[in-house]
Design an enzyme around this catalytic site. Structure first.
Site, mmCIF file in Angstrom:
data_model
loop_
_atom_site.group_PDB
_atom_site.id
_atom_site.type_symbol
_atom_site.label_atom_id
_atom_site.label_comp_id
_atom_site.label_asym_id
_atom_site.label_seq_id
_atom_site.Cartn_x
_atom_site.Cartn_y
_atom_site.Cartn_z
ATOM 1 N N HIS A 101 6.385 -31.225 -4.226
ATOM 2 C CA HIS A 101 5.405 -30.631 -3.379
ATOM 3 C C HIS A 101 5.383 -29.379 -2.187
ATOM 4 O O HIS A 101 4.698 -28.217 -2.500
ATOM 5 C CB HIS A 101 4.697 -31.626 -2.629
ATOM 6 C CG HIS A 101 3.480 -31.593 -2.370
ATOM 7 N ND1 HIS A 101 2.604 -32.364 -3.271
ATOM 8 C CD2 HIS A 101 2.726 -31.053 -1.671
ATOM 9 C CE1 HIS A 101 1.124 -32.135 -3.312
ATOM 10 N NE2 HIS A 101 1.446 -31.141 -2.601
ATOM 11 N N CYS A 117 7.174 -16.142 -22.699
ATOM 12 C CA CYS A 117 6.491 -16.373 -21.144
ATOM 13 C C CYS A 117 8.276 -17.084 -20.623
ATOM 14 O O CYS A 117 7.750 -17.643 -19.598
ATOM 15 C CB CYS A 117 5.782 -17.005 -21.285
ATOM 16 S SG CYS A 117 6.231 -19.101 -22.454
HETATM 17 C C1 PEP Z 1 10.838 -22.042 -20.354
HETATM 18 O O1 PEP Z 1 11.629 -22.572 -20.865
HETATM 19 O O2 PEP Z 1 11.276 -20.324 -21.010
HETATM 20 C C2 PEP Z 1 9.398 -21.824 -19.953
HETATM 21 C C3 PEP Z 1 8.590 -21.091 -19.646
HETATM 22 O O3 PEP Z 1 9.099 -23.277 -19.558
HETATM 23 P P1 PEP Z 1 9.169 -24.196 -18.196
HETATM 24 O O4 PEP Z 1 10.332 -22.742 -17.789
HETATM 25 O O5 PEP Z 1 8.028 -24.454 -18.151
HETATM 26 O O6 PEP Z 1 10.200 -24.899 -19.123
#
Ligand code: PEP
Ligand code: MG
Length: 583
Positions: free
Chosen positions: A194, A504
């Site tokens: 948190h 991402c």
């Molecule tokens: C990733 O694995 O690159 C991703 C964007 O997912 P997370 O960072 O939420 O695991």
């Protein structure tokens, strides 16, 4: 002058801060037993009721403040705390025992809460066992009110404070004022705690999980925290202070130079439009996404809805968040990723030997249809806004996406039969973050509308490196040629099948990687909101044919180091405008 000392922790919120330590202590209440004369027993129960009332007012005030400053979804844990506070069984037991045992309210209340928390702690039910921290958070408030203690609080700390604590309870973390608090350091907690989430939301540098911190730090001493490297520096030397002052000044200057880019469209110098969107972890961060000029939410990590509250969020609770987010981001798209629980987003009750190779993300959801269906229904209902897309994490087999699509179709049919509105053309995508999904990508295209490459996990699984493990984390490098080859393969597979491909992971925000990814043909880049202006600067300085040439040549190298050296040289030479943001 005392010797400089560096303490290592986990980097959870970026930035550099130098300030004065304020030690926040929670469990320092001592409760004594006092006999109460029969004539005063009624006064004693009334005193207890008053303390409960006062605690309720405190919790309501905190809730209102959080609603205003951070957002409603963040305040939900307070509803749970208020319910515990007003639990009739607890209140009646305390009153009854005061009368029967003729003892003071704080003593009895402490005993009742202690018994209650121990029972909950032993429970096999995850929801119940996770409520222990809340019980103590509430319990301590009531005890402080009974004892008339003005408790150690983060509320009134002076400007320039670094809060140091073993842990900061949720109701207190939510009260941190970023005008006065420059940094946070704790002994407990991790990236998904948190406190970490609050620190990121308030953009306060934070280092958590510093072993033995409370025995090594004193009130009022000056410390430096580096939220990028995850270190706390006690008694920083003059040289160290100077180093960080220069770094901070540079950071500020760069921030100023980059701020006009927030407003500019994400286009390359030769006019190709690339979606630059934001990765967010909870609703209120939409404001950051907008502030930094995102053209959508490329990744909404919904598991934080689960991690910041106790128990499973209901369909209605989820719908409210997804719907509000879709409305605030209109006309831009919002990609909602289904729960990615497990791995580093650990559910406290559940442990396994290899969490990253274990029961996580889509695997958990496919084993819990009802749990998944609730989330799908909430997302579909929010899709009536016509700007929502859905994405599944951690796909590693073709069957998984077939199965999840089947469940999705079922949920759509159910909604239709109940005449509940949703977007029938909603786009469905998957994250490509396992080597198996990347290698199979040309087959997976038939099942989805888009791919989003999760380069963090793709790197981890391709190189077999747990980047949280200090001994091997130096092997973690998303410029490794094996990773780059997989990324290129996924983009090609997507484009051959006419679906769009985004990325991402952290790689999306790396100025060295952006020309490379554009050269591979990436359609969307989604990143931490604060990185967006820098990414736009890179984008607006580069041209596609040159990026394609750089990307082609980059694939000829054997090691991550060679790739990075090449990229640094080639980008500096071809796109001098990018120089100022290359490290
Ligand atoms: C990733 O694995 O690159 C991703 C964007 O997912 P997370 O960072 O939420 O695991
Ligand atoms: Mg991931």
């Amino acid at each position: 002058m005392a010797k400089e000392k560096i303490l290592k922790g986990i980097a959870v919120s970026e930035g550099i801060a130098q300030g004065t330590v304020f030690i926040y202590e929670t469990n320092s209440i001592q409760v004594f037993q006092t006999p109460i004369l029969s004539v005063y027993l009624e006064d004693e129960t009334a005193r207890f009721e008053k303390a409960v009332e006062r605690t309720k007012k405190e919790l309501m005030d905190i809730k209102e403040l959080i609603n205003k400053e951070i957002g409603g979804d963040f305040a939900q844990f307070l509803d749970a705390q208020i319910m515990m506070l007003e639990d009739r069984t607890i209140i009646e037991t305390v009153k009854k025992r005061i009368i029967e045992e003729k003892k003071n309210a704080e003593y009895i209340y402490h005993q009742v809460i202690n018994d209650y928390a121990s029972k909950l702690g032993e429970s096999k039910d995850q929801y119940l066992s996770e409520r222990v921290a809340d019980i103590w958070d509430v319990g301590m408030r009531v005890l402080r009110n009974l004892l008339g203690l003005t408790h150690s609080s983060v509320v009134d700390v002076p400007p320039g404070t670094i809060i140091a604590a073993h842990d900061i309870p949720p109701s207190e973390a939510a009260l941190i004022d970023p005008n006065n608090v420059l940094g946070i350091v704790t002994e407990g907690g991790g990236r998904t705690s948190h406190t970490a989430i609050t620190a990121r939301a308030l953009e306060i540098p934070a280092v958590l999980g510093v072993e033995g911190l409370m025995g090594k730090i004193k009130n009022s001493e000056t410390v430096l925290i580096d939220g990028d490297r995850g270190i706390l520096i006690k008694n920083p030397s003059r040289g160290r202070i100077h180093f960080y002052e220069v770094a901070k000044k540079k950071e500020r200057e760069l921030e100023e130079a980059l701020s006009p880019y927030c407003e500019l469209p994400p286009k390359t110098h030769d006019g190709k439009y690339i979606d630059i969107s934001a990765n967010i972890e909870f609703f209120a961060e939409f404001a950051h996404a907008k502030k930094y000029g995102a053209v959508g939410i490329g990744l909404f990590r919904t598991e934080f809805l689960y991690l910041t509250r106790r128990g499973n969020p209901s369909e209605e609770e989820q719908f409210r968040v997804y719907n509000a987010l879709a409305q605030r981001m209109k006309p831009h798209p919002v990609i909602i990723r289904t729960f990615d629980l497990g791995g580093d987003k650990i559910v406290s009750h559940y442990h396994e030997a290899n969490p990253f190779l274990g029961w996580r993300a889509i695997r958990v959801c496919l084993d819990n249809w009802d749990f998944l269906k609730i989330q799908l229904r909430a997302i579909l209902r929010a899709s009536a806004n016509r700007n929502v897309k859905i994405m599944y994490p951690m796909i590693s087999t073709y069957e998984e996406i077939k199965r999840v699509n089947l469940i999705f179709d079922k949920v759509k049919k159910e909604l239709k039969s109940k005449k509940i509105e949703f977007d029938e053309d909603i786009q469905v995508g998957i994250m490509i973050e396992t080597p198996s999904a990347a290698l199979l990508s040309s087959h997976l295209t038939s099942q989805v509308d888009f791919f989003s490459i999760g380069s963090n996990e793709l790197t981890q699984y391709t190189l077999a490196v747990d980047r949280g493990n200090e001994r091997v984390s130096k092997l973690f490098d998303h410029f490794h040629p094996a990773v780059l080859n997989l990324i290129k393969r996924v983009i090609d597979a997507g484009h051959d099948a006419h679906i769009w491909v985004g990325l991402c992971g952290e790689l999306a925000a790396d100025p060295l990687a952006i020309p490379l990814l554009l050269g591979f043909g990436i359609d969307e880049l989604s990143m931490n909101p604060a990185s967006i202006p820098r990414a736009k600067l890179v984008l607006r300085s580069i041209t596609i044919p040159e990026c394609e040439k750089i990307a082609h040549d980059a694939l000829g190298y054997r090691t991550a180091l060679e790739v990075k050296r090449f990229l640094r040289r080639a980008i500096r030479k071809t796109f001098p405008g990018v120089e100022q943001v290359i490290k």
